[in-house]
Design a protein around this motif. Structure first.
Motif, short mmCIF file in Angstrom:
data_model
loop_
_atom_site.label_atom_id
_atom_site.label_comp_id
_atom_site.label_asym_id
_atom_site.label_seq_id
_atom_site.Cartn_x
_atom_site.Cartn_y
_atom_site.Cartn_z
N LYS A 274 0.84 -1.20 0.00
CA LYS A 274 0.00 0.00 0.00
C LYS A 274 0.87 1.25 0.00
CE LYS A 274 -4.10 2.06 0.78
NZ LYS A 274 -5.33 1.89 -0.02
N ILE A 275 1.94 1.23 0.79
CA ILE A 275 2.85 2.38 0.86
C ILE A 275 3.55 2.59 -0.47
CG2 ILE A 275 4.96 3.27 1.92
CD1 ILE A 275 2.63 3.45 3.80
N LEU A 276 4.13 1.53 -0.99
CA LEU A 276 4.91 1.64 -2.23
C LEU A 276 4.04 2.06 -3.41
CD1 LEU A 276 7.14 -1.53 -1.78
CD2 LEU A 276 7.90 0.86 -1.68
N ALA A 277 2.78 1.66 -3.40
CA ALA A 277 1.87 2.01 -4.49
C ALA A 277 1.59 3.52 -4.54
CB ALA A 277 0.56 1.24 -4.34
N ASN A 278 1.87 4.20 -3.42
CA ASN A 278 1.62 5.64 -3.36
C ASN A 278 2.91 6.45 -3.41
OD1 ASN A 278 -1.41 6.41 -2.84
ND2 ASN A 278 -1.04 4.49 -1.74
N MET A 279 3.97 5.80 -3.84
CA MET A 279 5.26 6.48 -4.00
C MET A 279 5.67 6.41 -5.48
SD MET A 279 7.26 4.96 -0.65
CE MET A 279 8.59 6.17 -0.65
#
Length: 334
Positions: A274-279
């Motif tokens: 989830k974090i990486l998808a928003n970076m």
């Protein structure tokens, strides 16, 4: 002379001195009997000399300051400050009058006690007593106290906080006698509202993750319905997945990259995804490289990093920048 005025006379002179606008705001907070007595006294006040007026206003100012000092550090602290400023005799006079009229909050001295010292003092008490004390502590201190308890008592105490309703003044007085040796009277008809779901949620949100896990695991086995109610109102690091993309991006702007890398070391793959998808691809790759470069990390460091990020999220929620969906039919609109 001003020194011979009664309390109601001083109040009337103060109201007149403050003017109609300020006085009308004060009246809103008075009872019917007080308003009637004050109105009659104001109507009967004749000409007030500047000296008398100044005396009454200054005395009121000193009483307000003393009340602030008591709130900050208790009566002894207020007495010390006032003695340095006004002298022993004047300070004694002000404190004496405040002490007779001030209704101290339950566990006022306990509230200012260091949590570690408090734990050593109450660890032998019944879980219900500990739960009652926790409901009257600032949530940070209550969280520290809960974490200090043996693991086999944490869930029991947490459940008692969550299910606690109102406590009679007699019980509060008895516990205060044991814990503080210094109590204040409570009106017999007064009941202190304490405990409830939100109370234990506030505590658990500030407790360390290990304590939260022990408490929630035990509650889920003993009282699944209660555990579910608590979980719906809590937010832990793993709950980042319930934030929408805009919320995640706002969080990423506020947290330290180092904290993020350490926190993700101890998280499940869903959170990392989830974090990486928003970076951006570049930022995501740098984060992965940082995590690989740092190697193994202590569990304590992971938990502390996760707590710092959760603190950022709660702050964003409090400001309205992020909305956390905790179930139900509420629609989130940005």
């Amino acid at each position: 002379m001003a020194q011979t005025l009664t309390g109601i006379q001083k109040a009337a002179i103060l109201m007149i001195s403050l003017g109609s606008e300020s006085s009308s705001e004060i009246v809103k907070h008075l009872g019917d009997v007080e308003i009637e007595q004050l109105t009659l006294e104001m109507a009967s006040v004749g000409k007030v000399s500047p000296e008398t007026r100044d005396y009454v206003v200054e005395e009121f100012h000193q009483m307000c300051l003393a009340n602030d000092y008591i709130t900050q550090g208790g009566i002894e602290y207020a007495r010390e400050v006032l003695e340095r400023a006004l002298g022993q005799s004047r300070a004694f006079d002000i404190i004496s009058r405040l002490s007779t009229s001030l209704k101290m909050r339950p566990f006022d001295l306990v509230r200012r006690t260091d949590p570690k010292q408090l734990f050593s003092f109450i660890q032998g008490e019944h879980p219900q007593t500990i739960a009652l004390i926790m409901t009257h502590l600032p949530v940070d201190k209550a969280a520290t106290l809960l974490s200090s308890l043996p693991m086999d008592r944490q869930a029991d105490v947490a459940k008692r906080v969550a299910t606690m309703g109102r406590t009679s003044p007699e019980v509060l007085k008895e516990i205060e006698k044991v814990l503080e040796r210094k109590i204040s009277s409570l009106a017999p008809t007064d009941y202190s509202a304490s405990g409830g779901i939100q109370s234990i949620v506030d505590v658990l949100n500030r407790a360390d993750p290990g304590t939260v896990k022990v408490v929630m695991d035990a509650l889920e086995m003993e009282d699944p319905d209660l555990a579910e109610q608590i979980k719906r109102q809590m937010f832990v690091f793993e709950d980042i997945v319930i934030l929408d993309d805009r919320g995640i991006q706002l969080v990423l702007r506020e947290v330290e990259t180092k904290d993020l890398g350490i926190a993700l070391k101890g998280s499940n793959p869903e959170v990392a995804q989830k974090i990486l998808a928003n970076m951006s691809s570049r930022a995501g790759q740098m984060l992965k490289d940082d995590m690989e470069f740092m190697g193994p990390v202590r569990l304590r460091d992971v938990e502390e990093a996760q707590q710092r990020i959760v603190k950022v999220i709660r702050k964003l929620e409090e400001s309205g920048a992020v909305v956390i969906s905790r179930g139900g039919s509420d629609e989130i609109i940005y």
